[in-house]
Design an enzyme around this catalytic site. Structure first.
Site, PDB file in Angstrom:
ATOM      1  N   LEU A 164       0.835  -1.202   0.000  1.00  0.00           N
ATOM      2  CA  LEU A 164       0.000   0.000   0.000  1.00  0.00           C
ATOM      3  C   LEU A 164       0.871   1.253   0.000  1.00  0.00           C
ATOM      4  CD1 LEU A 164      -2.826   1.403   0.368  1.00  0.00           C
ATOM      5  CD2 LEU A 164      -2.350   1.370   2.824  1.00  0.00           C
ATOM      6  N   HIS A 165       0.527   2.207  -0.849  1.00  0.00           N
ATOM      7  CA  HIS A 165       1.070   3.555  -0.764  1.00  0.00           C
ATOM      8  C   HIS A 165      -0.119   4.464  -0.511  1.00  0.00           C
ATOM      9  CE1 HIS A 165       3.620   7.032  -2.668  1.00  0.00           C
ATOM     10  NE2 HIS A 165       3.376   7.193  -1.372  1.00  0.00           N
ATOM     11  N   ALA A 166      -0.248   4.912   0.717  1.00  0.00           N
ATOM     12  CA  ALA A 166      -1.418   5.677   1.124  1.00  0.00           C
ATOM     13  C   ALA A 166      -1.427   7.061   0.483  1.00  0.00           C
ATOM     14  CB  ALA A 166      -1.452   5.807   2.644  1.00  0.00           C
TER      15      ALA A 166
END
Length: 295
Positions: A164-166
């Site tokens: 995940l890359h928020a």
């Protein structure tokens, strides 16, 4: 390289194993208390725009940072070709065979998109399929998480790794709103891939979360998963050897690390922060060391 042309259940064969260079691992991670072949070293790294301005990238140093680990989740990958080059560079440095998996589509907005990727040492792990980009019907995430199932090469330990890359957004509230949805995502992964018959035994949620793990926005997630890195910071300041934020993290479910930490690559490789931010990355990797009994 494995490229996920479909969002679900892409299967591919294992690459042939190569020799293990423990000397590299012991040298680069000399601060660790042990250097044991049976242990697994897993990391997450925002590699900073892999595939943009690659002529300026220090490929040798980028490969050197990945080489001590057995498995790395990568954020900010922009082209399949750049990931393939990184794989070749790491193989050339270590003498081992490595493999990669990249999400089947770039994720983000019309103005900015990136792929998620995993890279791993072929003699330690293999891809077991069940790769999927989360079907985000409620528009919870700016870049939907990407997950896949992996198995240790001895066939004893399997786990789901999610990448995940928020969102960074216009304000902290944008990040907090997205973070509050992660408990629902974690519950979905656990119910779908772990609590089913024959499911994986553990879950790692890895990536750049753009908030520290102590943020109240993660209160729901902390009821399900455990953050492994709780001290220090991972984003490189402009001043040498100073860091700003603990945004990078590995959250775990039914995985028990022996050790967790931040790989301070500028200090270890004797790079200025100006050089590191411009030629390698503005994030330091986070990692965990897991014994055979903990994975």
């Amino acid at each position: 390289m494995r490229f996920l042309t479909r969002l679900r259940f892409h299967q591919s064969s294992q690459a042939a194993p190569g020799p293990r260079f423990l000397a590299v691992l012991c040298l680069v991670l000399s601060a660790l208390s042990q250097c044991v072949f049976a242990d697994y070293y897993l990391a997450s790294w925002n590699v900073k725009h892999l595939g943009w301005a690659d002529e300026k990238r220090d490929w040798g140093r980028t490969a050197q940072i990945i080489s001590p680990f057995d498995f790395v989740a990568l954020q900010e990958v922009h082209t399949e070709e750049s990931l393939a080059r990184l794989e070749r560079e790491v193989e050339r440095l270590t003498g081992d065979n490595w493999d990669t998996l990249i999400s089947g589509r770039a994720l983000g907005s019309a103005r900015y998109k990136e792929f998620y990727a995993f890279i791993w040492r072929s003699e330690r792990f293999r891809y077991e399929g069940e790769a999927t980009v989360f079907f985000d019907t409620d528009n919870w995430f700016f870049r939907e998480p990407f997950s896949a199932r992996f198995l240790s090469s001895d066939g004893k330990h399997d786990f789901i790794a999610a990448n995940l890359h928020a969102i960074y957004g216009d304000s902290r509230s944008d990040r907090e709103e997205e973070a509050r949805q992660l408990d629902e995502y974690a519950t979905w992964v656990i119910e779908t891939f772990i609590e089913v018959s024959g499911g994986a035994s553990g879950f790692l949620l890895m990536g750049d979360f753009n908030l520290p793990p102590q943020s109240p926005a993660f209160s729901g997630l902390r009821n399900i998963l455990t953050p492994t890195v709780t001290e220090g910071a991972t984003t490189l300041s402009k001043a040498d050897f100073k860091y700003a934020n603990l945004y990078d993290q590995i959250w775990t479910f039914k995985v028990n690390p022996e050790q967790a930490g931040i790989f301070d690559f500028p200090r270890r490789l004797k790079l200025s922060h100006e050089y590191a931010r411009g030629r390698v990355s503005d994030h330091a990797p986070v990692f965990i060391r897991v014994s055979e009994n903990g994975l």
